[in-house]
Structure formats: structure tokens, C-alpha cells
Design a protein around this motif. Sequence first.
Motif, short mmCIF file in Angstrom:
data_model
loop_
_atom_site.label_atom_id
_atom_site.label_comp_id
_atom_site.label_asym_id
_atom_site.label_seq_id
_atom_site.Cartn_x
_atom_site.Cartn_y
_atom_site.Cartn_z
N ALA A 33 -49.58 -35.37 -21.55
CA ALA A 33 -50.45 -36.11 -20.62
C ALA A 33 -50.59 -35.25 -19.38
O ALA A 33 -49.59 -34.81 -18.80
CB ALA A 33 -49.84 -37.46 -20.26
N ILE A 34 -51.82 -34.98 -19.00
CA ILE A 34 -52.08 -34.12 -17.86
C ILE A 34 -53.07 -34.83 -16.96
O ILE A 34 -54.17 -35.19 -17.39
CB ILE A 34 -52.62 -32.75 -18.32
N ILE A 49 -50.19 -33.62 -12.36
CA ILE A 49 -49.04 -34.24 -13.02
C ILE A 49 -49.08 -33.85 -14.49
O ILE A 49 -50.09 -34.07 -15.16
CB ILE A 49 -49.07 -35.77 -12.86
N LEU A 50 -47.99 -33.27 -14.98
CA LEU A 50 -47.90 -32.83 -16.38
C LEU A 50 -46.67 -33.48 -17.00
O LEU A 50 -45.57 -33.38 -16.45
CB LEU A 50 -47.78 -31.32 -16.46
N ALA A 51 -46.87 -34.14 -18.13
CA ALA A 51 -45.77 -34.81 -18.82
C ALA A 51 -45.96 -34.64 -20.32
O ALA A 51 -47.06 -34.34 -20.80
CB ALA A 51 -45.74 -36.30 -18.44
N ALA A 52 -44.89 -34.86 -21.07
CA ALA A 52 -44.94 -34.80 -22.53
C ALA A 52 -43.72 -35.53 -23.07
O ALA A 52 -42.85 -35.96 -22.31
CB ALA A 52 -44.94 -33.34 -23.01
N ASP A 53 -43.66 -35.66 -24.38
CA ASP A 53 -42.51 -36.25 -25.06
C ASP A 53 -42.21 -37.68 -24.58
O ASP A 53 -41.13 -37.98 -24.08
CB ASP A 53 -41.26 -35.37 -24.88
N PRO A 54 -43.18 -38.59 -24.74
CA PRO A 54 -42.98 -39.94 -24.23
C PRO A 54 -41.89 -40.72 -24.96
O PRO A 54 -41.58 -40.43 -26.12
CB PRO A 54 -44.35 -40.60 -24.43
N VAL A 55 -41.37 -41.71 -24.28
CA VAL A 55 -40.39 -42.63 -24.84
C VAL A 55 -41.05 -43.45 -25.94
O VAL A 55 -40.48 -43.67 -27.01
CB VAL A 55 -39.84 -43.58 -23.74
N GLU A 56 -42.25 -43.91 -25.68
CA GLU A 56 -43.00 -44.75 -26.61
C GLU A 56 -44.49 -44.52 -26.38
O GLU A 56 -44.91 -44.23 -25.26
CB GLU A 56 -42.68 -46.23 -26.37
N GLY A 94 -43.41 -43.08 -15.81
CA GLY A 94 -44.08 -44.35 -16.04
C GLY A 94 -45.13 -44.22 -17.13
O GLY A 94 -45.15 -43.26 -17.89
N TRP A 95 -46.02 -45.19 -17.19
CA TRP A 95 -47.05 -45.26 -18.21
C TRP A 95 -48.28 -44.46 -17.80
O TRP A 95 -48.76 -44.61 -16.68
CB TRP A 95 -47.45 -46.71 -18.47
N ILE A 96 -48.76 -43.62 -18.70
CA ILE A 96 -50.00 -42.87 -18.51
C ILE A 96 -50.86 -43.16 -19.73
O ILE A 96 -50.38 -43.11 -20.87
CB ILE A 96 -49.76 -41.35 -18.41
N GLY A 97 -52.13 -43.44 -19.51
CA GLY A 97 -52.99 -43.69 -20.65
C GLY A 97 -54.41 -43.99 -20.24
O GLY A 97 -54.83 -43.69 -19.12
N ALA A 123 -57.45 -48.31 -26.57
CA ALA A 123 -56.45 -48.16 -25.52
C ALA A 123 -55.30 -47.32 -26.08
O ALA A 123 -54.95 -47.43 -27.25
CB ALA A 123 -55.92 -49.51 -25.06
N ARG A 124 -54.75 -46.48 -25.22
CA ARG A 124 -53.61 -45.65 -25.63
C ARG A 124 -52.81 -45.36 -24.37
O ARG A 124 -53.35 -44.87 -23.38
CB ARG A 124 -54.09 -44.36 -26.27
N PHE A 125 -51.51 -45.66 -24.44
CA PHE A 125 -50.62 -45.43 -23.31
C PHE A 125 -49.30 -44.87 -23.81
O PHE A 125 -48.82 -45.24 -24.88
CB PHE A 125 -50.33 -46.73 -22.55
N GLY A 126 -48.71 -43.98 -23.04
CA GLY A 126 -47.39 -43.45 -23.33
C GLY A 126 -46.49 -43.68 -22.13
O GLY A 126 -46.94 -43.61 -20.99
N LEU A 127 -45.23 -43.95 -22.40
CA LEU A 127 -44.23 -44.10 -21.34
C LEU A 127 -43.52 -42.76 -21.20
O LEU A 127 -42.78 -42.33 -22.09
CB LEU A 127 -43.23 -45.20 -21.68
N TYR A 128 -43.77 -42.09 -20.09
CA TYR A 128 -43.23 -40.75 -19.83
C TYR A 128 -42.07 -40.86 -18.85
O TYR A 128 -42.24 -41.39 -17.75
CB TYR A 128 -44.33 -39.83 -19.29
#
Length: 187
Positions: A33-34, A49-56, A94-97, A123-128
Motif C-alpha cells: 500500500a503506497i 506512506i509505504l506499507a506491506a504485509d498486512p495483518v488482514e 491502521g487500515w488502508i484501502g 471495497a478492499r482494505f488491509g490492516l497494516y
Amino acid sequence: KSSVMARAVVEVVNMAAPVEAAVAVFSRAREPAILESSRPINTYGRFSILAADPVEVISLVGRDSHEPLGALAAAMARYPGLPGPTGGMPFVGGWIGFLCYEAGLPVEGITPHADRDMAVPSARFGLYDAAAVYDHQKEQWYLAAIDWPAPLAMHRPPVAQRLSLLRERLQAASRLYLDEPPSPYTT
């Protein structure tokens, strides 16, 4: 939602890793997620903001997509409270989507008439729970990770390990930049 709060761990990283190179490295990770902004002098718009490998990850397609905000609220309720922005950083986890345009139709009481012919989720969200944040104004990288309370902490890599992975990704971005600096002829 649990009354127990998760805690944010933030550290400053002194590294010359261009955002463009970091985006290239993070894009190879699982579920990246960028978040970018075109307003570098704005209060929060100055951050990448750069994130990857979400919890869910929750992804709503077809009939499941009629209540996207309810589905997100249900997913959020499974986790402890997350800390808000810390130390001037807009995101520590937190959640990004996204919600597509059609996801708003049920909210407005509009019945969709066309069948969706694409497999794009409404809809698509990941918890990072870990992110690298670049402040364009200060020209500074920050690493942030969520320190989860038990029992969730047992199901995620420790904070130090997630911060180390972020640091490794920025180091890879720095090497990528050194190996292939941008051409002076590009705009």
C-alpha cells in the motif's frame, strides 16, 4: 472493540533512500500500500506512506459488497484500538484501502442496474501494522510499527523484527538508487 489499546513505536531513520526507489522495493512485497500526495507543503500532504504485509485484508466482491462500511467496521472490531497520528506523523499503522464508486450506491439507496463485468472489488482494505513514512518537508524517513497487546502479539512478528524489515527495504531502495541514479534528462 477491545478497550485495550495498541501502542505505536516510531523511530527516525537517517538514510538517503529516494521515495521512488522505496516505492519500487515496497511494490515487490506482499499486498503493498503506497499513499502519495502532490501537496508537499500541506500539513499531512507532505508525507509519503509505504506499507506491506498486512495483518488482514478484506476484499468485497459481488453480493458481499452491499455493505462495505459495515464489513470494515466488523473487521475493525476484531482488533484493539489503534493509536492515532503520533509526533506529527499522519500514520503509524491502521487500515488502508479503497471504496469504488459503486460501493456508495447502497448507502444512497440506489439499486445497481448493470452487472459488473470486472473482477475488481467494490471495497478492499488491509490492516497494516508497520510503515515507512517519508516527510518531504524535512527530507526525513520514519519507521512506525504497532506493538500489539496479547493475544494478537503472539500472531505477528515482534515490533523489532517488523522495523528491521522496513529498514532493510529502505536500504535496498538506497542501493537501487546508487546502482541506477535517475537520468539528468528526465523530468
